[in-house]
Design an enzyme around this catalytic site. Structure first.
Site, PDB file in Angstrom:
ATOM      1  CG  MET A   1      -1.900  -1.189   1.171  1.00 39.41           C
ATOM      2  SD  MET A   1      -3.408  -0.911   2.089  1.00 39.41           S
ATOM      3  CE  MET A   1      -2.766  -0.692   3.735  1.00 39.41           C
ATOM      4  N   GLY A   2       2.166   1.075  -0.316  1.00 36.98           N
ATOM      5  CA  GLY A   2       3.047   2.228  -0.445  1.00 36.98           C
ATOM      6  C   GLY A   2       3.534   2.787   0.880  1.00 36.98           C
TER       7      GLY A   2
ATOM      8  CD  GLN B   1      -1.792  -8.956   4.121  1.00 39.83           C
ATOM      9  OE1 GLN B   1      -2.622  -8.056   4.213  1.00 39.83           O
ATOM     10  NE2 GLN B   1      -0.533  -8.719   3.824  1.00 39.83           N
TER      11      GLN B   1
ATOM     12  CD  GLN C   1      -6.063  -3.845   2.517  1.00 45.74           C
ATOM     13  OE1 GLN C   1      -5.918  -4.344   1.410  1.00 45.74           O
ATOM     14  NE2 GLN C   1      -5.090  -3.846   3.428  1.00 45.74           N
TER      15      GLN C   1
ATOM     16  CG  HIS D   1       6.853  -1.834   2.120  1.00 46.25           C
ATOM     17  ND1 HIS D   1       6.785  -0.659   2.832  1.00 46.25           N
ATOM     18  CD2 HIS D   1       5.621  -2.396   2.207  1.00 46.25           C
ATOM     19  CE1 HIS D   1       5.558  -0.506   3.317  1.00 46.25           C
ATOM     20  NE2 HIS D   1       4.834  -1.547   2.967  1.00 46.25           N
TER      21      HIS D   1
ATOM     22  CG  LEU E   1       7.360   1.672  -0.899  1.00 46.58           C
ATOM     23  CD1 LEU E   1       8.167   1.460  -2.181  1.00 46.58           C
ATOM     24  CD2 LEU E   1       6.458   0.471  -0.642  1.00 46.58           C
TER      25      LEU E   1
HETATM   26  P1  AMP Z   1       1.481  -2.882   3.463  1.00 46.64           P
HETATM   27  O1  AMP Z   1       2.032  -1.819   2.565  1.00 46.64           O
HETATM   28  O2  AMP Z   1       1.422  -2.495   4.899  1.00 46.64           O
HETATM   29  O3  AMP Z   1       0.187  -3.466   2.945  1.00 46.64           O
HETATM   30  O4  AMP Z   1       2.527  -4.080   3.413  1.00 46.64           O
HETATM   31  C1  AMP Z   1       2.903  -4.662   2.200  1.00 46.64           C
HETATM   32  C2  AMP Z   1       3.693  -5.913   2.490  1.00 46.64           C
HETATM   33  O5  AMP Z   1       4.860  -5.590   3.232  1.00 46.64           O
HETATM   34  C3  AMP Z   1       2.899  -6.934   3.317  1.00 46.64           C
HETATM   35  O6  AMP Z   1       3.155  -8.243   2.821  1.00 46.64           O
HETATM   36  C4  AMP Z   1       3.469  -6.733   4.689  1.00 46.64           C
HETATM   37  O7  AMP Z   1       3.376  -7.886   5.513  1.00 46.64           O
HETATM   38  C5  AMP Z   1       4.921  -6.407   4.381  1.00 46.64           C
HETATM   39  N1  AMP Z   1       5.524  -5.704   5.509  1.00 46.64           N
HETATM   40  C6  AMP Z   1       5.029  -4.628   6.161  1.00 46.64           C
HETATM   41  N2  AMP Z   1       5.833  -4.294   7.197  1.00 46.64           N
HETATM   42  C7  AMP Z   1       6.842  -5.195   7.213  1.00 46.64           C
HETATM   43  C8  AMP Z   1       7.974  -5.389   8.050  1.00 46.64           C
HETATM   44  N3  AMP Z   1       8.227  -4.593   9.088  1.00 46.64           N
HETATM   45  N4  AMP Z   1       8.800  -6.414   7.765  1.00 46.64           N
HETATM   46  C9  AMP Z   1       8.558  -7.241   6.721  1.00 46.64           C
HETATM   47  N5  AMP Z   1       7.499  -7.108   5.888  1.00 46.64           N
HETATM   48  C10 AMP Z   1       6.650  -6.103   6.128  1.00 46.64           C
END
Ligand code: AMP
Length: 275
Positions: free
Chosen positions: A21-22, A144, A52, A28, A24
């Site tokens: 969802m950016g 998730q 969501q 990410h 970053l």
């Molecule tokens: P989001 O942008 O929050 O939807 O996250 C996108 C992806 O990045 C999802 O698969 C998250 O689980 C992963 N993600 C978010 N935060 C972390 C983190 N601290 N460490 C590893 N992966 C992450």
């Protein structure tokens, strides 16, 4: 995106997808790095997915900075960035949703009704647009990832789902786009979540086999920190995401925490591999 993915497929390229969802951060980027390592072509997607978010959640104010994200992705040599608009994904008259039942209902599903329905729907759409061979998700959102794996299994997507470890700040706070909401004081309080998880890890490493005892001990710590409002603590097996009565050697478990610090809802977990 369809025509790009079709021509990549014709060339026999392995496509890796990193859905985000950016806004970053290193979490990410760790998924991006894994995809670059394993795949011929990496597609990152940025889409703040309205379906969501609950009606009282932070869809409108979710942090966005597409220019910065674009720059970070270019620095990583990502091949494609897919950033559809909400109207392209959900045009008027849209009416199809993907729902995974049982595993979506507990924990996050209990506190965020319809959240996973939105997640599985968008991930399904992204899979159809991008046709990836691999898709990368973070352990940060362990439920998730489990829900997506269930969907991929049930709907027979020919996609290898990889779950990458949680990336943390220097002091243990799990990286999250939502951390920007925290005031300096709240950020300090938020460290408590990881500390409680490490305490649980220590108990289990010390041969505590009752998940209930571990959870009770964690609750005692949280009770001392009134500014953190717990949504849940849970211990589940890492595969089916089911709660267990006994922690047994040879199995993997997640210790899960969701809590609100001020107005910010944070989730974190610890993966335990018992030998
Ligand atoms: P989001 O942008 O929050 O939807 O996250 C996108 C992806 O990045 C999802 O698969 C998250 O689980 C992963 N993600 C978010 N935060 C972390 C983190 N601290 N460490 C590893 N992966 C992450």
């Amino acid at each position: 995106m369809h025509s790009v993915s079709h021509s990549l497929k014709r060339m026999g390229k392995k496509i890796g997808l990193v859905p985000t969802m950016g806004y970053l951060h290193e979490g990410h980027l760790s998924l991006i790095k894994k995809s670059l390592e394993l795949c011929d072509v990496t597609v990152a997607s940025i889409f703040v997915n309205p379906s969501q978010f609950g009606p009282s959640e932070d869809y409108e104010k979710y942090p966005r900075d597409i220019e910065r994200d674009n720059k970070l992705l270019k620095e990583q040599n990502v091949d494609y960035l897919f950033t559809p608009s909400a109207d392209e994904i959900y045009p008027s008259g849209y009416q199809t949703y993907v729902e995974v039942n049982e595993i979506s209902k507990k924990f996050e599903g209990e506190f965020r009704p319809n959240h996973f329905k939105g997640v599985t729907t968008i991930v399904s759409i992204l899979f159809n647009c991008i046709q990836p061979d691999y898709a990368f998700f973070g352990q940060k959102d362990a439920q998730q990832a489990a829900v997506i794996k269930q969907m991929v299994n049930d709907l027979k997507y020919d996609i290898d789902i990889r779950v990458c470890p949680i990336i943390r700040e220097y002091d243990g706070l799990a990286m999250s786009s939502r951390n920007v909401y925290l005031s300096p004081e709240e950020r300090t309080k938020a460290l408590f979540i990881h500390k409680a998880l490490l305490y649980a890890r220590k108990l289990i490493e010390g041969k505590e086999t009752s998940p209930q005892t571990v959870v009770d001990n964690m609750r005692v710590i949280f009770n001392e920190e009134k500014s953190i409002k717990l949504d849940y603590i849970g211990i589940v097996n890492a595969y089916g995401f089911r709660e267990v009565d006994l922690l047994e050697d040879g199995n993997e478990y997640y210790i899960l925490v969701a809590a609100r610090v001020g107005n910010t809802r944070l989730i974190d977990n610890e993966l335990m591999r018992l030998q």
